[in-house]
Design a protein around this motif. Structure first.
Motif, PDB file in Angstrom:
ATOM      1  N   PHE A 166       0.835  -1.205   0.000  1.00  0.00           N
ATOM      2  CA  PHE A 166       0.000   0.000   0.000  1.00  0.00           C
ATOM      3  C   PHE A 166       0.871   1.257   0.000  1.00  0.00           C
ATOM      4  N   GLU A 190      -6.816   6.065  -0.817  1.00  0.00           N
ATOM      5  CA  GLU A 190      -7.232   4.677  -0.641  1.00  0.00           C
ATOM      6  C   GLU A 190      -8.021   4.187  -1.854  1.00  0.00           C
ATOM      7  N   ARG A 191      -8.933   5.054  -2.334  1.00  0.00           N
ATOM      8  CA  ARG A 191      -9.764   4.661  -3.462  1.00  0.00           C
ATOM      9  C   ARG A 191      -8.890   4.368  -4.691  1.00  0.00           C
ATOM     10  N   ARG A 233       0.840  10.243  -1.785  1.00  0.00           N
ATOM     11  CA  ARG A 233       0.991  10.851  -0.478  1.00  0.00           C
ATOM     12  C   ARG A 233       1.905  12.064  -0.522  1.00  0.00           C
ATOM     13  N   GLU A 260      -6.780   1.200  -4.365  1.00  0.00           N
ATOM     14  CA  GLU A 260      -7.581  -0.005  -4.558  1.00  0.00           C
ATOM     15  C   GLU A 260      -7.922  -0.221  -6.026  1.00  0.00           C
ATOM     16  N   ASP A 288      -1.064  -5.304   2.241  1.00  0.00           N
ATOM     17  CA  ASP A 288      -0.266  -5.177   3.462  1.00  0.00           C
ATOM     18  C   ASP A 288       0.976  -6.055   3.443  1.00  0.00           C
ATOM     19  N   ASP A 303      -6.970  11.239   2.404  1.00  0.00           N
ATOM     20  CA  ASP A 303      -6.753   9.819   2.627  1.00  0.00           C
ATOM     21  C   ASP A 303      -7.744   8.936   1.879  1.00  0.00           C
ATOM     22  N   ASP A 304      -9.010   9.390   1.822  1.00  0.00           N
ATOM     23  CA  ASP A 304     -10.021   8.574   1.148  1.00  0.00           C
ATOM     24  C   ASP A 304      -9.697   8.418  -0.327  1.00  0.00           C
ATOM     25  N   SER A 353       1.064   3.976  -2.936  1.00  0.00           N
ATOM     26  CA  SER A 353       0.550   5.319  -2.658  1.00  0.00           C
ATOM     27  C   SER A 353       1.664   6.340  -2.442  1.00  0.00           C
TER      28      SER A 353
END
Lengths: 361, 395
Positions: B93, B111-112, B101, B115, B128, B107-108, B97
């Protein structure tokens, strides 16, 4: 020729020796040439036996335990190395730890009874470890030392990281001479810098006046942090250069394409991956600064409120008319403990960092 | 989504010129492969586009912006590296990202998008994991996810499949093509494996010694190579080359002559020193050559070594029995040898004397001195079908 053949042709050992030989066969088989470097073995035995009996290889000497041990050692040099290791290790452990033991004995001896201490204290007074803090604000001195050592370590790590990046990862003309110049700085005796620095730190500087009452750096952490950092910087630069140079270029390139600057790549990728190196440089610097004598002694007036480090605290138990040796010893032990703990903790981290194979690609 | 344009890009190191006056224009959404032998400057070209290397001269445009002096992070490019270059101290992850970042995404959103990217490269449920817990193919997919998650204008891939095993490489090849269809992003892909270049790309840029040799769709590079280098580099096994001289009624080589009308082919004059190039599959046994439109005159040969490959057989043909063969010489450059490929059910054995013909429409003539292609396909004597002149792009 197998090692066994070789042995039989040279050696009609006594039964006990033969069993020793067979115990050694495994080692010999692993490296049949082991005999060859000390191929002197045959001649030396000849010289030995020849001198005594004037006869050939069949002569067997009646030897004591020592010469048997020597004979076995020649056949199996590993024994000698092991013995040498134990001798050296015990010697160093003794010379390092015995003074500590004695320090503890001195600390436990009540004041005024300091005599006849060899292995046991002359009396028993653990209260010295509390008295230390009652007689002088020793915790304050410790705090000062921590501040100075931490500030120096941070300063050294930040600047040495930038320098290590340049030396380790960039190509520029004059790189090697510049690196040598940096290393030369660490060869200077601190005393060479003292007089000009002392003069400088006692000169009032206008911009410092709002911060320092008299505008000088004397009696502030800055007076110690700056020169000490400069002296321990080259070692840190050297350590970090080697570590940073080993990080694959691809990782830095990837970070830069992903959106960092070179500096960002240094802090986000290169430094985390060089954690063992950074920890080594940091711990070495911290300990060196914590133990530093010269500038720590001379850049303050020795008062706890004037940022005097532990050194001045310990010397503070030495008055004009009496010297409280038991408190000096107790303070020394208390002062050493944090660093000892740091080393034990950091050592595990360094070792685990090295074995984790963080750079495996 | 953007076009990429290199104008007169040159990269000089102390004593070598890695990239020499490169002019390339890559269209929006195009999949272009840079191919060439090791050390030909293709990776340097790629690094110049990415911004990791600053060109000594020339300009790089992405879209309409001159990015020559921009930092890599400001160019809107994403890159997949040959050694994969995942950050070993971060989990999947964090790796994927990383770029997000560094920019201002909440953050949303991060994450979206992670994914979504993981979904595209089929890495669901592995976010992970640490890189060292993954297989080579999985790591490669993480690297691709890291590249696509930022919606780059241009995708740069520097031999991304080179470190994978052969089977996985073929699999990832199709996945990359699918990805390209899905994302419709410009992809610039460096490889030394011409199979990858042939199968995946819209156009191939063949580079040698820092110079662009030809940039054309794969089949054009294959069928109408611009010069000797491209002809020899594209195609496996590579093309047969035979040196010869143009005479009044055709081509004379050391061991055989070809009849054609030099006047019917532009750029070829009598007395020229030329090199004939013909691919192994365009050498045919005389007895099977009935369906060829323009077979040449038969050539007497002796078979030497057979290499059965399963779907075809490579046959080494000796033109001159008397000629000395040396091990050092590349058989394909030897004037006394030809490589032929025949179907596996052909009745053929070693040390057999037989007659072969070349497919006249697939013969290439190159100027020996300059290496430039002169003619692709030679006309027979009647001159009814003049040879194709090199196309514009190859000049």
């Amino acid at each position: 020729m197998s090692p066994n053949d070789y042995d039989e042709t040279r050696d009609d050992g006594t039964p006990s020796e033969s069993s020793d030989e067979s115990a050694n066969v495994r080692g010999n088989r692993a490296d049949p040439r082991r005999h060859l470097p000390d191929g002197g073995r045959a001649p030396s035995r000849l010289a030995d036996g020849g001198a005594t009996l004037g006869a050939g290889g069949d002569a067997e000497l009646d030897r004591g335990p020592f010469s048997r041990w020597v004979d076995r050692s020649i056949q199996n040099p590993q024994r000698v190395y092991r013995a040498m290791f134990y001798v050296a290790a015990i010697f160093f452990l003794f010379t390092t730890l015995f003074p500590f033991y004695w320090l503890l004995m001195v600390a436990l001896t009540p004041e005024g009874q300091l005599r006849d201490i060899v292995f046991t204290p002359n009396g028993f007074n653990p209260g010295a470890f509390v008295e230390v803090f009652q007689t002088l604000p020793f915790h304050w001195y410790m705090f000062n030392s921590f501040v100075i050592a931490t500030a120096s370590t941070v300063l050294v790590l930040v600047i040495a990281s930038l320098a290590g990046y340049a030396f380790g990862r960039l190509e520029f003309p004059g790189k090697t001479p510049l690196m040598l110049l940096v290393l030369v700085v660490s060869f200077f005796p601190p005393a060479a810098f003292f007089i000009p620095l002392n003069d400088l730190f006692n000169t009032p500087v206008e911009i410092l006046e709002p911060v320092m009452s008299d505008g000088t750096l004397y009696n502030t952490p800055g007076a110690m942090v700056m020169p000490i950092s400069a002296i321990f910087m080259p070692l840190a630069i050297f350590i970090l250069t080697t570590f940073y140079a080993q990080i694959p270029d691809g990782l830095e390139d990837a970070a830069r394409v992903e959106g960092t600057t070179r500096l960002g790549a240094l802090f986000r990728v290169i430094i985390p991956l060089s954690a063992p190196g950074v920890a080594t440089a940091g711990v070495l610097t911290f300990i060196a600064v914590y133990n530093e004598f010269f500038f720590s002694f001379l850049m303050t007036d020795g008062e706890a409120e004037n940022w005097a480090p532990i050194l001045d605290g310990i010397l503070g138990y030495q008055g004009q008319y009496e010297i409280l040796f038991n408190l000096m010893a107790a303070a020394s032990i208390i002062g050493v403990l944090p660093v000892a703990i740091l080393v034990i903790v950091a050592q595990e981290k360094i070792v685990s960092g090295l074995t984790a194979g963080a750079l495996k690609e | 989504m953007a076009r990429v344009r290199l104008e007169h890009v040159t990269k000089r190191y102390d004593d070598v010129v890695a990239v020499d006056d490169m002019n390339v224009e890559i269209e929006d959404g195009e999949f272009v492969c840079l191919v060439g032998p090791s050390g030909c400057g293709k990776s340097t070209t790629m690094e110049t586009i990415a911004g990791l290397t600053r060109p000594s001269e020339g300009t790089v445009y992405i879209g309409d912006t001159d990015v020559t002096n921009l930092a890599p992070k400001d160019r809107g490019v994403a890159m997949v590296f040959q050694n994969i270059a995942l950050f070993p101290h971060m989990d999947v992850f964090d790796n994927v990202s990383f770029g997000l970042r560094l920019r201002t995404f909440d953050d949303d959103e991060v994450e979206r998008r992670v994914e979504q990217a993981a979904d595209i490269v089929q890495l669901e449920g592995m976010l992970d994991r640490m890189p060292d817990e993954m297989s080579g193919g999985q790591r490669q997919r993480v690297a691709i996810a890291r590249a696509i998650v930022r919606n780059p204008d241009v995708f740069l891939m520097d031999e991304p499949l080179a470190n994978l095993d052969a089977k996985l490489r073929v699999h990832m090849r199709t996945e990359l093509q699918r990805l390209h269809r899905e994302l419709e992003t410009t992809i610039i892909y460096v490889t030394h494996d011409q199979a990858e270049a042939m199968t995946m790309s819209d156009r191939i840029a063949v580079i040698n010694a820092g110079e662009l040799q030809q940039i054309d769709p794969p089949l054009v590079c294959y069928n109408e190579p611009a010069n000797l280098f491209v002809a020899g580099f594209i195609g496996s096994p590579s093309m047969n080359f035979v040196r010869g001289e143009v005479v009044a009624d055709g081509l004379e080589t050391k061991n055989f002559t070809l009849e054609f009308d030099p006047a019917g082919a532009t750029g070829v004059g009598v007395g020229d020193d030329v090199t004939l190039g013909v691919r192994p599959e365009d050498v045919h046994l005389s007895r099977n050559a009935d369906d060829l439109s323009r077979p040449t005159r038969g050539i007497e040969v002796t078979t030497d070594v057979l290499e059965p490959m399963g779907d075809e057989i490579f046959v080494y043909l000796v033109l001159d029995e008397g000629a000395e063969r040396t091990m050092e010489e590349d058989p394909l450059d030897s004037p006394d040898q030809l490589l032929m490929s025949v179907s596996p059910d052909t009745d053929i054995s070693e040390d057999e004397t037989l007659e072969v013909v070349l497919d006249g429409s697939k013969i290439h003539l190159f100027d020996t001195a300059s290496g430039e292609a002169l003619v692709h396909g030679i006309a027979d004597r009647s001159g009814s079908d003049p040879g194709t002149a090199p196309t514009e792009a190859e000049d």
